[in-house]
Design a protein around this motif. Structure first.
Motif, PDB file in Angstrom:
ATOM      1  N   ARG A  11       5.853   3.213  10.014  1.00 31.59           N
ATOM      2  CA  ARG A  11       5.931   4.670  10.005  1.00 31.59           C
ATOM      3  C   ARG A  11       7.388   5.149  10.063  1.00 31.59           C
ATOM      4  O   ARG A  11       8.209   4.584  10.784  1.00 31.59           O
ATOM      5  N   MET A  19      -2.431   4.233  -8.785  1.00 34.38           N
ATOM      6  CA  MET A  19      -3.371   5.361  -8.683  1.00 34.38           C
ATOM      7  C   MET A  19      -4.198   5.279  -7.404  1.00 34.38           C
ATOM      8  O   MET A  19      -4.477   6.290  -6.771  1.00 34.38           O
ATOM      9  N   GLY A  20      -4.597   4.067  -7.020  1.00 33.48           N
ATOM     10  CA  GLY A  20      -5.421   3.887  -5.826  1.00 33.48           C
ATOM     11  C   GLY A  20      -4.620   3.515  -4.594  1.00 33.48           C
ATOM     12  O   GLY A  20      -5.184   3.347  -3.504  1.00 33.48           O
ATOM     13  N   GLY A  21      -3.307   3.339  -4.752  1.00 32.14           N
ATOM     14  CA  GLY A  21      -2.447   2.986  -3.627  1.00 32.14           C
ATOM     15  C   GLY A  21      -2.664   1.581  -3.098  1.00 32.14           C
ATOM     16  O   GLY A  21      -2.260   1.243  -1.995  1.00 32.14           O
ATOM     17  N   THR A  42       0.829  -1.210   0.000  1.00 31.14           N
ATOM     18  CA  THR A  42       0.000   0.000   0.000  1.00 31.14           C
ATOM     19  C   THR A  42       0.862   1.258   0.000  1.00 31.14           C
ATOM     20  O   THR A  42       1.924   1.292   0.641  1.00 31.14           O
ATOM     21  N   TRP A  43       0.383   2.293  -0.691  1.00 33.59           N
ATOM     22  CA  TRP A  43       1.044   3.610  -0.678  1.00 33.59           C
ATOM     23  C   TRP A  43       1.112   4.099   0.774  1.00 33.59           C
ATOM     24  O   TRP A  43       0.069   4.160   1.452  1.00 33.59           O
ATOM     25  N   PRO A  95      -6.447  -1.117   0.215  1.00 36.19           N
ATOM     26  CA  PRO A  95      -5.332  -0.554   0.979  1.00 36.19           C
ATOM     27  C   PRO A  95      -5.168  -1.197   2.358  1.00 36.19           C
ATOM     28  O   PRO A  95      -6.160  -1.451   3.047  1.00 36.19           O
ATOM     29  N   PHE A  96      -3.945  -1.477   2.712  1.00 38.29           N
ATOM     30  CA  PHE A  96      -3.546  -2.042   4.004  1.00 38.29           C
ATOM     31  C   PHE A  96      -4.076  -3.456   4.250  1.00 38.29           C
ATOM     32  O   PHE A  96      -4.098  -3.919   5.379  1.00 38.29           O
ATOM     33  N   PHE A 131       0.723   5.716   9.676  1.00 36.76           N
ATOM     34  CA  PHE A 131       0.740   5.337  11.096  1.00 36.76           C
ATOM     35  C   PHE A 131       0.029   4.002  11.323  1.00 36.76           C
ATOM     36  O   PHE A 131       0.001   3.506  12.442  1.00 36.76           O
ATOM     37  N   SER A 144       4.290   8.518   4.938  1.00 33.40           N
ATOM     38  CA  SER A 144       4.304   7.157   5.488  1.00 33.40           C
ATOM     39  C   SER A 144       3.201   7.004   6.546  1.00 33.40           C
ATOM     40  O   SER A 144       2.888   7.938   7.287  1.00 33.40           O
TER      41      SER A 144
END
Lengths: 484, 98
Positions: free
Chosen positions: A229, A431-433, A190-191, A457-458, A238, A236
């Motif tokens: 982080r 684009m969407g991370g 993930t971004w 994401p994540f 948390f 970045s």
């Protein structure tokens, strides 16, 4: 017996059992790197690696990376080790600090044995545009095929069995595409999951740290080390870091997988589609629910031009500091402006200059709304479309590329559906991370191709869990090209 | 959108402080036929102009103040190590007032 073609876990256990020492491993990797015929390396760190291995802290020998030789893409700053981004404008540049990811790897006991070649400043996808020339695909002894890019040297080093892990970066698909062409596992988390401090920026809103391993477990383990982080990178996250190896063997029963119809339909290579369908049967056999899902083909075709405009525009400002004044390969002139113009004119290759001009053109006052801002708007629609899929599905799964690695001297129809969609769709994950992973699917004419899996994401734990299920089904792991 | 011609491309390059050869400009002009066709694909998307521009993958809200902890700065000579022309701790450039 050699160890560099083995998994991280295997090598680690060999160290713990006393079968091999870190010094022997480093010497083996350095020897293999020096024998490399694929143009994988910018700089082989022989002295630095031998000095580092002697200073290893033996109390850390339980760390998986303790004494393990690794390769770093040449756009990561490495203190006291030359770093050029494979561009002549940075010839002679020696960073005075290390990137966060390099620091984390070194703290775990990893030994950097080389910096790897790349498409110049990461702005390419073929592995043919760096200042040292073409990087070849280790699976092709005739040296006719690309290995892909921009993280070409890192992909070549891992697939040739020189090191078990190499760092890359991924702005559009620069790790996940070469992973497909080189039978590797390539993960772009993930971004914000991994700090980008010390990574040369290309397009800040799309850039990700990413990396190559030869199996899913090693990929998960490396994420445990790199995620987290970092105050030095404002982007970045948390978010809590998990143990990404913990859920690898969980059942995938009931997990919902979406296959995007427009992507599959744009692929003409029947062998790729056949192997992909076989891998779907592995997922179904393990209890996953697989559906074919529609996304507007117009949106899929717009991913590549949207990516090109945004990335080229962001690149113009991110590379504005490459003027030869503070660092880099300065060329003298009568005025400071002339110094900058001469340095940049001579330091950038024609391809990079063309990309910069595309970015500059899209940012011209008269063009900005119609090109750059419209691309940013289109990005929103593309990400919205994929988010709608993720509302109902745990992951999206498709072939990572429409074929095996292209020929170095090949050409493609840049307006065809296959080029615009199947060859370039993976930029949607930048684009969407979204976290996204490529892993081997099969071979055609003894050349590999891969599949790509992307999650919300994540959701790296879930992503790796499903990837492990695919790897279990295909049995394609720890693949190394025969040395030429 | 501005018409794509050599003059516009020269302007775009010069804004970024570099120049290209005539051959490079001509190659780029030829490439622009494809580039413009690709860019037109974006214009074909229904509702694109009503969308809100997306500048980052997802919203991140960081509401914190870092601790005010003093850390040693980088040594000046170290920071200047990669500059080609350094005099008395400063980077030397060509004279501005001749």
């Amino acid at each position: 017996m050699g160890y560099m073609d083995k998994s991280l876990t295997y090598i680690h256990e060999a160290i713990l059992k006393g079968e091999v020492t870190p010094l022997e491993l480093v010497k083996e990797a350095l020897l293999l790197a020096k024998e490399d015929t694929n143009n994988a390396f910018e700089y082989i760190c022989e002295k630095e690696a031998l000095d580092a291995v002697i200073k290893l802290d033996a109390s850390k020998k339980n760390n998986l990376l303790y004494g393990i030789p690794v390769v770093i893409k040449d756009n990561f700053s490495t203190k006291d080790i030359p770093t050029t981004g494979s561009s002549n404008i940075l010839n002679g540049y020696v960073p005075v600090f290390s990137s966060e990811v390099v620091t984390r790897l070194e703290k775990e006991g990893a030994i950097i044995i080389a910096k790897s070649t790349m498409d110049e400043l990461a702005m390419g996808g073929s592995g043919t545009t760096g200042h040292l020339g073409v990087t070849y695909n280790p699976w092709d002894k005739d040296k006719k095929h690309q290995v892909g890019g921009s993280s070409c040297g890192s992909a070549a080093a891992v697939s040739a069995g020189i090191v078990p892990f190499a760092l890359g970066s991924d702005t559009g698909d620069s790790v996940r595409k070469p992973a497909s062409f080189a039978a590797l596992v390539g993960l772009k988390p993930t971004w914000g999951r991994i700090s980008r401090f010390g990574l040369f920026p290309f397009a800040t809103s799309l850039d990700h740290v990413a990396y190559f391993t030869r199996n899913v477990y090693d990929s998960a383990y490396i994420l445990n080390i790199l995620a987290g982080r970092d105050d030095k990178d404002a982007s970045s996250s948390f978010n809590k870091v998990e143990d990404y190896t913990a859920n690898l063997s969980n059942s995938i029963k009931g997990k919902k997988i979406a296959v995007i119809k427009g992507i599959i339909d744009s692929i003409s290579d029947k062998e790729v589609v056949k192997s992909f369908n076989v891998s779907l049967s592995y997922l179904k056999a393990q209890g996953a629910e697989v559906d074919v899902v529609d996304i507007d083909v117009k949106l899929l075709k717009a991913i590549y031009p949207t990516y090109i405009i945004i990335s080229c525009a962001e690149a113009t400002s991110n590379n504005a500091n490459l003027d030869g004044i503070k660092f880099g390969n300065r060329i003298e002139g009568e005025s400071f402006e002339e110094v900058m113009v001469k340095t940049r004119t001579n330091g950038f290759s024609p391809l990079i200059k063309r990309r910069f001009v595309i970015g500059s053109f899209s940012l011209l006052k008269e063009n900005q709304d119609e090109l750059f801002v419209r691309a940013q708007k289109c990005r929103r629609l593309i990400v919205n479309a994929f988010n709608r899929v993720f509302e109902k599905y745990d992951a999206i799964y498709c072939p990572a590329a429409p074929s095996i690695a292209p020929l170095v001297k090949g050409s493609s129809n840049n307006l065809s559906d296959e080029y615009l969609i199947a060859d370039n769709y993976m930029a949607f994950a930048n684009m969407g991370g979204y976290p996204s992973i490529t892993l081997p699917l099969g071979f055609e004419n003894n050349m590999p191709f891969g599949g790509n899996l992307t999650a919300k994401p994540f959701q790296e734990s879930l992503l790796l869990n499903i990837a492990q299920a695919i790897e279990n089904g295909t049995g394609l792991k720890d693949l190394v090209a025969k040395r030429n | 959108m501005k018409e794509v011609n050599k003059e516009v491309l020269v302007t775009s390059a010069n804004k970024l402080m570099f120049d290209m050869s005539d051959e490079e400009y001509n190659n780029l002009l030829a490439e622009f036929d494809v580039i413009i066709s690709q860019m037109n694909l974006i214009g074909d998307i229904e509702g694109v102009d009503e969308a809100i521009p997306m500048t980052f993958p997802f919203d991140v809200t960081n509401t914190y103040l870092r601790e005010d902890v003093a850390t040693p700065p980088m040594d000046r000579n170290e920071a200047l190590r990669n500059a080609k022309d350094v005099v008395d701790g400063q980077i030397r450039l060509p004279r501005v007032v001749k």
